[in-house]
Motif scaffolding. Structure first.
Motif, PDB file in Angstrom:
ATOM      1  N   PHE A  21      -0.392   7.998 121.380  1.00  0.00           N
ATOM      2  CA  PHE A  21      -0.858   9.369 121.313  1.00  0.00           C
ATOM      3  C   PHE A  21      -1.928   9.669 122.352  1.00  0.00           C
ATOM      4  N   PHE A  22      -2.567   8.676 122.926  1.00  0.00           N
ATOM      5  CA  PHE A  22      -3.488   8.940 124.021  1.00  0.00           C
ATOM      6  C   PHE A  22      -2.776   8.799 125.363  1.00  0.00           C
ATOM      7  N   CYS A  24      -0.550  10.405 127.115  1.00  0.00           N
ATOM      8  CA  CYS A  24       0.169  11.672 127.177  1.00  0.00           C
ATOM      9  C   CYS A  24      -0.110  12.346 128.512  1.00  0.00           C
ATOM     10  N   ASP A  26      -1.351  13.965 131.450  1.00  0.00           N
ATOM     11  CA  ASP A  26      -2.687  14.217 131.987  1.00  0.00           C
ATOM     12  C   ASP A  26      -2.539  14.468 133.479  1.00  0.00           C
ATOM     13  N   THR A  70       6.007  11.337 121.615  1.00  0.00           N
ATOM     14  CA  THR A  70       5.813   9.919 121.920  1.00  0.00           C
ATOM     15  C   THR A  70       7.073   9.472 122.645  1.00  0.00           C
ATOM     16  N   CYS A 163       0.796  16.173 124.898  1.00  0.00           N
ATOM     17  CA  CYS A 163      -0.305  15.790 124.025  1.00  0.00           C
ATOM     18  C   CYS A 163      -0.289  16.634 122.752  1.00  0.00           C
ATOM     19  N   HIS A 252      -5.415  17.351 130.319  1.00  0.00           N
ATOM     20  CA  HIS A 252      -4.373  17.117 129.329  1.00  0.00           C
ATOM     21  C   HIS A 252      -3.639  18.412 128.996  1.00  0.00           C
ATOM     22  N   SER A 254      -1.787  20.084 126.103  1.00  0.00           N
ATOM     23  CA  SER A 254      -1.686  19.992 124.653  1.00  0.00           C
ATOM     24  C   SER A 254      -0.790  21.101 124.119  1.00  0.00           C
ATOM     25  N   TYR A 337     -10.074   8.695 129.439  1.00  0.00           N
ATOM     26  CA  TYR A 337      -9.159   8.967 128.331  1.00  0.00           C
ATOM     27  C   TYR A 337      -9.742   9.944 127.319  1.00  0.00           C
ATOM     28  N   ARG A 339     -10.986  13.265 125.356  1.00  0.00           N
ATOM     29  CA  ARG A 339     -10.531  14.636 125.185  1.00  0.00           C
ATOM     30  C   ARG A 339     -11.434  15.320 124.172  1.00  0.00           C
TER      31      ARG A 339
END
Length: 447
Positions: A21-22, A24, A26, A70, A163, A252, A254, A337, A339
């Motif tokens: 989940f991190f 993603c 960017d 994912t 994200c 990111h 989202s 990393y 956010r």
């Protein structure tokens, strides 16, 4: 901050930080304009195909959109996953711009340095499982979400998922809706068929007052949960499952909402009552359910500062941690990393693009020293490269001056890379403490 060319490069292997989940999308340097995209981007956008049970042909009128969250799960609306057209069955999830990496293309670093390219491909991935939200199955909610599990994880390291939101980006702290414009990403055609030539387009939209969402409602079809998880926007002609996103200041992308579909754009030559505004399903209220369904963790097990249940380190003085590839970007430092509120104190102060076009075979490496402004500390350096050639090195973080070494090998074609540096104001904390100390000493002066 001028690049210094050197002939030898010493690279030490360092452990990379990989967190589900991190990892993603960017991309802090990409700021798209409205209209069709001219470059490969937003590869996490896919389409859900319905396959005819007899002849195996796809449905030619209904092609919902899905979003990769994912490497093995995509997000769609519950209606698209549950209400399948008669005579059809769930088929594949199609990614028209599947960006393969060097391993899948079977290209070596030497071939890439000589100008060889890995062309995008089309990926048709079968669906292994479908999970509908309980509010759709048991509580009669007409509009909700579903999670589709792919039969196998996507292996390409360039296919980064979108994200999930860590907060409600659409609501301000005062309880009002944001007036910022959102990015709505979708395929250019209504029914994507030939994914080889399929294009994506970007539309900027705004939120509308909630009252407009209910003007066209039939109270019998509404439930108590839908209003808190629904939003209306400007625009028209949106398709079911198409996402709307925000571009955070950290880079990111989202997801904030999925379109429910709606009426096509009206004919401007025919005067009639305007159609109902497009409706979208908000993603943030479903994040606990999404993460619990994918990770198998109970909702109560999530960390308070991390809705995804992972403890993410925020800062470190060690140059050996948090360095690794994330798609086309090399992340130098754990703070790369961050956010949300954890990244409110950092800002990008340096961004430069380097381009080389040699006339003969050239072996070269970049060496930079980035000097921050007075009172600021460099805590993150991002290096963007077309391919993951070698391993850049970033050291002396958490200081005003950081060093970066970017290795290149022998190449003969034009090569372009970019470097970004992020820092925070080291004097802000000490400045904020001064008024409190002064106020505590004032009563002593009065005596």
């Amino acid at each position: 901050m001028w690049p210094i060319f050197s002939a030898l490069v010493l690279i030490s292997s360092v452990p990379a930080v990989y967190c589900q989940f991190f990892e993603c999308h960017d991309d802090p340097s990409f700021d798209p304009q409205e209209g069709a995209l001219s470059e490969l981007q937003f590869t996490w956008l896919g389409a859900l195909q319905y396959i005819h049970v007899k002849n195996g042909t796809p449905h030619y009128f209904r092609v919902p959109r899905v979003v990769l969250i994912t490497r093995q799960f995509v997000l769609s609306t519950a209606v698209d996953a549950a209400q399948i057209p008669d005579g059809y069955a769930l088929g594949n999830v199609a990614f028209g711009d599947y960006e393969r990496d060097e391993v899948e293309c079977r290209l070596t670093v030497e071939e890439l340095s000589r100008g060889a390219e890995c062309d995008p491909a089309i990926l048709l991935m079968p669906i292994a499982d479908v999970l509908l939200h309980p509010e759709y199955k048991h509580f009669g909610a007409k509009n909700s979400l579903a999670i589709l599990k792919l039969i196998t994880p996507i292996k390409s390291k360039y296919m980064l998922p979108a994200c999930l939101p860590f907060k409600n980006h659409l609501m301000l702290r005062n309880g009002r809706q944001t007036k910022d414009r959102l990015y709505h990403v979708d395929f250019a055609s209504d029914v994507p068929r030939d994914f080889i030539e399929e294009e994506k387009e970007v539309t900027r939209i705004r939120l509308l007052p909630r009252e407009l969402c209910y003007l066209y409602d039939n109270p019998e079809n509404a439930t108590g949960k839908v209003p808190r998880r629904m939003a209306c926007t400007t625009g028209c002609g949106f398709h079911s499952g198409a996402p709307s996103l925000v571009h955070e200041h950290t880079g990111h992308w989202s997801i904030v909402a999925l379109s429910q579909g709606g009426f096509p754009c009206p004919d401007p030559l025919r005067a009639r009552r305007p159609p109902a505004p497009p409706r979208h399903i908000l993603i943030h209220p479903y994040v606990p359910w999404i993460t619990a369904a994918i990770t198998g963790k109970a909702v109560g097990a999530f960390a308070k500062d991390d809705p995804f249940g992972f403890i993410m380190p925020r800062a470190s003085i060690y140059d050996q941690l948090g360095h690794g590839w994330l798609g086309h970007w090399w992340m130098g430092g754990l703070r790369c990393y961050d956010r949300g509120e954890a990244a409110d104190d950092i800002f990008k102060f340096y961004h430069e693009i380097f381009s080389l076009k040699p006339t003969t075979f050239t072996y070269m490496s970049y060496y930079l020293e980035i000097d921050a402004a007075h009172g600021t500390i460099v805590i993150c350096v991002k290096v963007g490269m077309p391919y993951q050639l070698g391993k850049p090195r970033v050291w002396e973080l958490d200081t005003p001056v950081v060093k970066v070494r970017i290795p290149l090998i022998t190449f003969s074609h034009q090569y372009q890379l970019q470097v970004e540096a992020w820092a925070y104001n080291a004097t802000s904390s000490s400045t904020s403490e001064e008024p409190s100390s002064t106020s505590e000493e004032e009563p002593e002066d009065d005596y």
